[in-house]
Enzyme design. Structure first.
Site, PDB file in Angstrom:
ATOM      1  N   GLU A 190       0.824  -1.213   0.000  1.00 32.15           N
ATOM      2  CA  GLU A 190       0.000   0.000   0.000  1.00 32.15           C
ATOM      3  C   GLU A 190       0.856   1.261   0.000  1.00 32.15           C
ATOM      4  O   GLU A 190       0.513   2.258  -0.630  1.00 32.15           O
ATOM      5  CB  GLU A 190      -0.924  -0.013   1.218  1.00 32.15           C
ATOM      6  N   TYR A 195      -1.324  -8.740 -11.670  1.00 36.69           N
ATOM      7  CA  TYR A 195      -0.340  -8.639 -10.594  1.00 36.69           C
ATOM      8  C   TYR A 195       0.897  -9.491 -10.901  1.00 36.69           C
ATOM      9  O   TYR A 195       2.026  -9.031 -10.781  1.00 36.69           O
ATOM     10  CB  TYR A 195      -0.944  -9.104  -9.272  1.00 36.69           C
TER      11      TYR A 195
END
Length: 690
Positions: A290, A370
């Site tokens: 994050e 991803y």
């Protein structure tokens, strides 16, 4: 877990870009004031938008279609408006100087938050916005404030809530106070780049400062003890990424707890669910991911119309790079898991080009965006070297800070930094599905003079992709590597070594994105998640009640898998299928051995010599089916329904592993038995060829 950028927000961002291109009225500054009323699930809001001088014509704002408008004013006077679903349209009369549009409204937000969430690829769990006693989450696509087509030049948000309810959103915290039974916070953004989200709850707030950046944790009381751990880790990751890419781009960073298990990365803060934030590995996995998004995805924005590069890049720079920092072996193992995930979770019918990835919606899309995206960045780095690779990323950050960048912008930056045409290298990986399917064949050795010569062929099925693959020869305790550039069909290679060759390995470091053969795949939970032909068989000693078993299958993406009892079983019905046994199977006619080192019987099981016989113990193990090449058999053996209830929904988080043991819901063992194949490893016997 780890949704990071919600798909709904992506679609909103694309819409805003399209609207902006049509020349919408420019908003110089926006002031948003909201009051949260949790018992009524209510937001009472007023927003003033300061427009560029002379603004006139049609002006559109996104606002939830269920919102009740109480006033719409231009320069303090009521003006007519019309509503079209979630769009508020105004017609601004001509005027001079700075203009002000004020919208007052109220709206109920009460999406049901899951009490016992089952992990799916929907990062929101269907919750776009909720104001409740448990907590508040207002997503960026929920229309909780009047949103212009393009972000304003500056934004100020004031949030009022009952005393003790702390709110957090993007920007610098300018005010935090409690008076008269109301807690107020004010947040100021100097460079708004996208739509706002907001969270609130009965948080305990902790803070510190690192290199001039305010760091906060907003945690519920039961998790407040974790504050120091998250503050310390955040400080370290912020420094790490700032050294690599440039100064942190936002006014603060905050770790905020959510009351359902999200994992979002927003500009200047992350929102992590309470059940997730307690997991000890999150501070080393989700948190750095994050934080990296503050540079890539939130700092440098994504030109979604040309594909979403951010998840692949952040996976590489956070999840992968931190493994590489531990050791070369950890980095290699991570890359191999990405290849195994792709082979396990992406069927030909679900595959699509990387450039078409927008956001994850299922295991296949996550694995492409991803995993394959991360591997592409790794291959670029191998081709051009660390200096050029990280230098190009720093240049992209400087050039596109708070602006949208595309895959093409990265390819051009890599080309400039390396002096090579990386556009031609990257485009086939971006525009075509799949990847090369490579194998060793015709491998031989012979002695000549003082040394040995190893020869062989790298065989490729299908079209060639740009790049080189490593071939390693182990001989006499040393290794020699060569790089082979496979073409379609057969590419020969030769390697000289001084001692007797012992083994030849294709892609020993898992540096090349390729399609693993079924024989190369380890038996893992992901093989069950990616199965297109799974049958579930229950035995009398299943140990999991029907509801828990249904939740487990749903979390694995196998809610539609047929479920049969063992006494209904026949071998023909399971031919060519993957199998999940609940309980230790009796006589079934199916060869279904447990993995090496694992045994089980009624009321107990053994893993690596350790016996488990407690009521809270549960085993989940996956093994290859020797009677059905390419297929696997999984075993769920719970020693009580309570043990299954405590641990079953956690299995999906351990997709890379093949043997899992839980006690009282806590993971005790996680292992992946190795898989070797003659297509990628050729071992010579001790007899010397001449």
């Amino acid at each position: 877990m780890k949704p990071y950028i919600a798909l709904s927000a992506i679609l909103v961002a694309m819409l805003l870009v399209a609207c902006s291109a049509r020349g919408e009225v420019r908003v110089v500054r926006q002031e948003i004031a909201v009051r949260l009323v949790p018992p009524q699930h209510l937001v009472v809001g007023e927003s003033t938008l300061y427009l560029a001088p002379g603004a006139a014509g049609e002006f559109s704002l996104a606002l939830n279609g269920a919102a009740r408008l109480e006033a719409v004013r231009l320069d303090g006077r009521d003006i007519p408006f019309r509503r079209e679903g979630g769009t508020l349209r105004l017609n601004l009369s001509a005027g001079t100087g700075e203009r002000r549009v004020t919208v007052a409204y109220r709206c109920i937000f009460n999406d049901p938050a899951p009490e016992r969430p089952v992990v799916t690829e929907d990062p929101s769990y269907g919750v776009n916005a909720v104001v409740a006693e448990r907590g508040t989450y207002l997503g960026s696509g929920a229309g909780w404030y009047p949103e212009p087509a393009a972000p304003p030049g500056r934004r100020i948000v004031t949030v009022e809530a009952p005393a003790g309810i702390e709110a957090v959103t993007a920007g610098r915290r300018a005010v935090r106070e409690t008076a008269g039974g109301v807690t107020t916070s004010v947040w100021e953004e100097e460079h708004p780049a996208e739509a706002l989200s907001l969270s609130a709850g009965s948080y305990v707030v902790a803070e510190r400062n690192v290199d001039g950046i305010p760091l906060y944790t907003y945690l519920y009381p039961e998790n407040a003890v974790l504050a120091d751990r998250y503050l310390e880790a955040s400080a370290g990751y912020l420094r790490f990424y700032a050294e690599k890419f440039g100064p942190y781009p936002f006014e603060k960073f905050a770790v905020v707890e959510n009351f359902f298990p999200t994992g979002y990365g927003f500009p200047s803060y992350t929102l992590i669910g309470g059940t997730v934030i307690r997991l000890p590995f999150i501070v080393h996995t989700s948190l750095p991911h994050e934080i990296a998004h503050c540079w890539w995805g939130n700092g440098v924005l994504v030109a979604y119309e040309k594909g979403n590069w951010s998840e692949g890049l952040v996976t590489y720079l956070a999840d992968y790079l931190l493994e590489e920092r531990k050791s070369a072996r950890d980095g290699r193992d991570y890359r191999y898991r990405l290849l195994a995930d792709y082979a396990s979770l992406v069927s030909p019918g679900e595959d699509f080009p990387l450039r078409r990835f927008m956001g994850r919606v299922d295991p296949a899309s996550r694995t492409i965006g991803y995993g394959k995206g991360s591997m592409l960045f790794h291959m670029v780095r191998r081709e051009i070297g660390d200096d050029a690779f990280f230098g190009a990323l720093r240049q992209v950050f400087r050039e596109f800070r708070f602006k949208a960048a595309s895959w093409d912008d990265f390819a051009l930056a890599f080309s400039r930094a390396s002096g090579r045409d990386m556009v031609s290298f990257m485009n086939p990986w971006l525009e075509r599905t799949g990847g090369p399917r490579l194998a060793l064949t015709d491998v031989e050795r012979r002695q000549g003079g003082d040394g040995w010569l190893v020869s062989g062929v790298v065989r490729q099925v299908g079209d060639a992709f740009p790049g080189r693959v490593r071939v390693r020869v182990d001989a006499g305790g040393t290794s020699r590597d060569i790089l082979v550039e496979p073409t379609r069909g057969r590419t020969a290679f030769t390697v000289d070594v001084s001692g007797p060759p012992e083994r030849v390995t294709l892609d020993p470091e898992a540096d090349t994105f390729r399609l693993l053969s079924p024989e190369e795949l380890p038996a893992t939970v992901n093989r069950i998640k990616g199965s297109m032909a799974l049958t579930v068989v229950t035995s009398p000693g299943c140990g999991a009640d029907r509801d828990t078993l249904a939740l487990l299958l749903r979390s694995l993406g196998q809610a539609e898998a047929p479920l049969i009892r063992q006494d209904q079983l026949n071998a023909a019905a399971l031919a060519g299928r993957d199998i999940l046994f609940c309980g230790v199977p009796g006589t079934t006619g199916i060869r279904s051995p447990l993995p090496h080192g694992v045994s089980a019987s009624a009321g107990t099981f053994v893993v690596d010599g350790t016996t488990y016989a407690g009521a809270g113990d549960m085993l989940f193990a996956v093994a290859n089916r020797p009677d059905a090449p390419g297929r696997v058999t999984a075993f769920l053996h719970s020693l009580s329904p309570a043990a299954a209830g405590a641990a079953a929904l956690k299995i999906t988080h351990y997709g890379r592993y093949g043997v899992l043991v839980f006690s009282g819901g806590d993971n005790r063992v996680k292992e992946t038995p190795p898989a070797l194949s003659e297509t990628s490893v050729v071992t010579f016997d001790r007899q010397v060829d001449r």
